[in-house]
Design an enzyme around this catalytic site. Structure first.
Site, PDB file in Angstrom:
ATOM      1  N   SER A  52      38.287 -27.780  -3.532  1.00 32.12           N
ATOM      2  CA  SER A  52      37.781 -29.038  -2.963  1.00 32.12           C
ATOM      3  C   SER A  52      38.378 -29.422  -1.621  1.00 32.12           C
ATOM      4  O   SER A  52      37.977 -30.433  -1.046  1.00 32.12           O
ATOM      5  CB  SER A  52      38.061 -30.184  -3.953  1.00 32.12           C
ATOM      6  N   GLU A  78      47.412 -26.425  -2.405  1.00 27.03           N
ATOM      7  CA  GLU A  78      47.920 -26.755  -1.075  1.00 27.03           C
ATOM      8  C   GLU A  78      49.441 -26.929  -1.101  1.00 27.03           C
ATOM      9  O   GLU A  78      50.021 -27.242  -2.144  1.00 27.03           O
ATOM     10  CB  GLU A  78      47.256 -28.038  -0.568  1.00 27.03           C
ATOM     11  N   VAL A 142      35.652 -20.926  -4.254  1.00 22.87           N
ATOM     12  CA  VAL A 142      37.016 -20.406  -4.194  1.00 22.87           C
ATOM     13  C   VAL A 142      37.056 -19.149  -3.326  1.00 22.87           C
ATOM     14  O   VAL A 142      36.284 -18.214  -3.538  1.00 22.87           O
ATOM     15  CB  VAL A 142      37.545 -20.079  -5.607  1.00 22.87           C
ATOM     16  N   ALA A 143      37.945 -19.146  -2.349  1.00 22.02           N
ATOM     17  CA  ALA A 143      38.235 -17.954  -1.551  1.00 22.02           C
ATOM     18  C   ALA A 143      39.739 -17.748  -1.595  1.00 22.02           C
ATOM     19  O   ALA A 143      40.493 -18.638  -1.225  1.00 22.02           O
ATOM     20  CB  ALA A 143      37.757 -18.129  -0.112  1.00 22.02           C
ATOM     21  N   TYR A 231      27.591 -16.494   0.366  1.00 15.53           N
ATOM     22  CA  TYR A 231      27.160 -16.234   1.752  1.00 15.53           C
ATOM     23  C   TYR A 231      26.572 -14.831   1.813  1.00 15.53           C
ATOM     24  O   TYR A 231      27.032 -13.922   1.118  1.00 15.53           O
ATOM     25  CB  TYR A 231      28.347 -16.355   2.719  1.00 15.53           C
ATOM     26  N   TYR A 241      30.779  -7.217   5.585  1.00 19.71           N
ATOM     27  CA  TYR A 241      30.679  -8.351   4.668  1.00 19.71           C
ATOM     28  C   TYR A 241      29.757  -8.036   3.484  1.00 19.71           C
ATOM     29  O   TYR A 241      30.212  -7.584   2.441  1.00 19.71           O
ATOM     30  CB  TYR A 241      30.234  -9.624   5.397  1.00 19.71           C
ATOM     31  N   LYS A 250      30.370 -10.750  -4.164  1.00 16.44           N
ATOM     32  CA  LYS A 250      29.298 -11.750  -4.148  1.00 16.44           C
ATOM     33  C   LYS A 250      28.159 -11.335  -5.071  1.00 16.44           C
ATOM     34  O   LYS A 250      27.529 -12.180  -5.726  1.00 16.44           O
ATOM     35  CB  LYS A 250      28.791 -11.952  -2.727  1.00 16.44           C
ATOM     36  N   VAL A 281      32.572 -21.990  10.838  1.00 11.82           N
ATOM     37  CA  VAL A 281      33.944 -21.587  11.145  1.00 11.82           C
ATOM     38  C   VAL A 281      34.846 -22.188  10.076  1.00 11.82           C
ATOM     39  O   VAL A 281      34.990 -23.406   9.981  1.00 11.82           O
ATOM     40  CB  VAL A 281      34.364 -22.063  12.549  1.00 11.82           C
TER      41      VAL A 281
END
Length: 402
Positions: A52, A78, A142-143, A231, A241, A250, A281
């Protein structure tokens, strides 16, 4: 008080500090960009946003709060302020929580590893105790570079590699004085279990694990809807990618959506989809070879016609809440990238890509925009912020009782 002047120091596209006031202002601007709606306080659907604090997950959180009136939980990972500032996501989360409270939205933020069962149980407890034991929506964004399997303790690491053979592509870098250079870089192909490792981190395994745990505790509401953000991107970046190791992950995410959709449809009249978002970006995308060059050229072609992450997520929430019809492609995916992949747009970007050199790049790409977008990820280059003035860095994590 821990006030100091914060200068934008970076290594490539990675900044060492973040600016709290800039991060706060960016969150406020994103909220203001959401179309105004008349919402009753405290009566919105319950949503869980996993990832988030940054990128499309942040946009999903803000659009959901401002547009739909969601209440619920955001999960992110974080770092708190210490010797250095907190991470940008720390400050963005604090700002999002303040805005949510100001607008009467009951939104709680959990800081921890979303891959862990400990965090999953913590979220399930909050849903049960604070939000009436029901969840209407789950957004998965999530990355991450690695994931620890909660069952086995195995640590999986994701990699950005082509499949089958080395791939050489143009990429954009800036030297120490900020001068842009277009270079060619070659990435070695995946080897060993690179594909499986990347799939284990970035595929649908953890998404399904979240659904399993929440369903096992009877926390999914009738008609429950979940969406994982994905993506596809341009043919110009496909080898590294969509056709690379990340693309394999993906594809696994999308296959998981089909499995979950069938299961949720039968048990709850619910649904699961993937949402294919368009270029932006982000802290994740700047690490991919060629993406910086592509993004700058795309902006050079489209200018203000590029749809921002918050604009895209407004569209997604419209479809998830049936404000607009749910429109799926042949693979069952929501497509928010039509403007990017329009053939005329891609032809124009490809022409500029082929012509791009260190000498011509400033005429072909919007580099001022790209530089500022990267800085804004960390709270810099935000209009209205006095970067010569000291800023308070010791911003607390939002209290769940606030």
């Amino acid at each position: 008080m821990s006030e100091r002047v914060i200068a934008p120091k970076s290594r490539g596209f990675l900044f060492l500090d973040s600016h709290p006031d800039g991060c706060r202002r960016l969150v406020e601007e994103m909220w203001k960009a959401v179309p105004a709606t008349a919402l009753a306080k405290g009566e919105g659907p319950v949503a869980l946003i996993i990832g988030s604090s940054a990128g499309y997950g942040l946009a999903a959180t803000i659009a959901g709060l401002a547009q739909v009136g969601i209440r619920g939980i955001g999960v992110c990972f974080e770092k708190a302020p210490a010797r250095r500032t907190g991470t940008a996501g720390w400050y963005r989360t604090a700002a999002t929580a303040r805005l949510a409270h100001r607008h009467g939205r009951d939104m709680v933020f959990v800081n921890g590893d979303a891959f862990s069962d400990t965090v999953k149980q913590q979220v399930a407890d909050l849903l049960s105790e604070r939000f009436g034991g029901r969840l209407d929506y789950l957004i998965y964004s999530v990355a991450a570079p690695r994931r620890t399997d909660p069952d086995t303790g195995t640590v999986y690491a994701s990699v950005l590699k082509p499949v089958g053979s080395p791939h050489t592509t143009k990429t954009l870098v800036f030297d120490e004085s900020g001068v842009p250079e277009v270079k060619k870089v070659t990435t070695a192909p995946a080897e060993g279990d690179d594909i499986e490792q990347t799939r284990a981190v970035m595929g649908g395994t953890d998404w399904e694990r979240w659904i399993d745990l929440l369903a096992g505790r009877s926390l999914l509401a009738e008609g429950f809807t979940t969406a994982a953000l994905s993506y596809i991107g341009s043919p110009l970046t496909a080898a590294i990618y969509r056709q690379g190791t990340i693309g394999s992950a993906k594809a696994h995410l999308e296959a998981t959506a089909h499995t979950l959709d069938e299961r949720l449809g039968k048990s709850l009249g619910g649904r699961a989809v993937t949402s294919v978002n368009a270029a932006a970006v982000t802290q994740s995308s700047t690490a991919i070879p060629g993406i910086a060059l592509y993004a700058g050229l795309l902006r050079g072609v489209l200018g203000e016609a590029m749809v921002t992450p918050i604009g895209q997520l407004v569209q997604l929430w419209d479809q998830l809440t049936d404000t607009r019809p749910l429109t799926l492609d042949d693979e069952g995916r929501i497509r928010l990238d039509a403007w990017e992949l329009d053939p005329a747009v891609q032809d124009a970007v490809a022409e500029r890509w082929n012509a791009a050199t260190s000498e011509s790049i400033t005429d072909l790409a919007d580099l001022d925009w790209f530089r500022d977008e990267v800085r804004r990820l960390y709270g810099f280059a935000v209009p209205g912020i006095d970067y010569t003035a000291p800023a308070e860095t010791n911003v607390p994590w939002p209290s769940p009782t606030a």
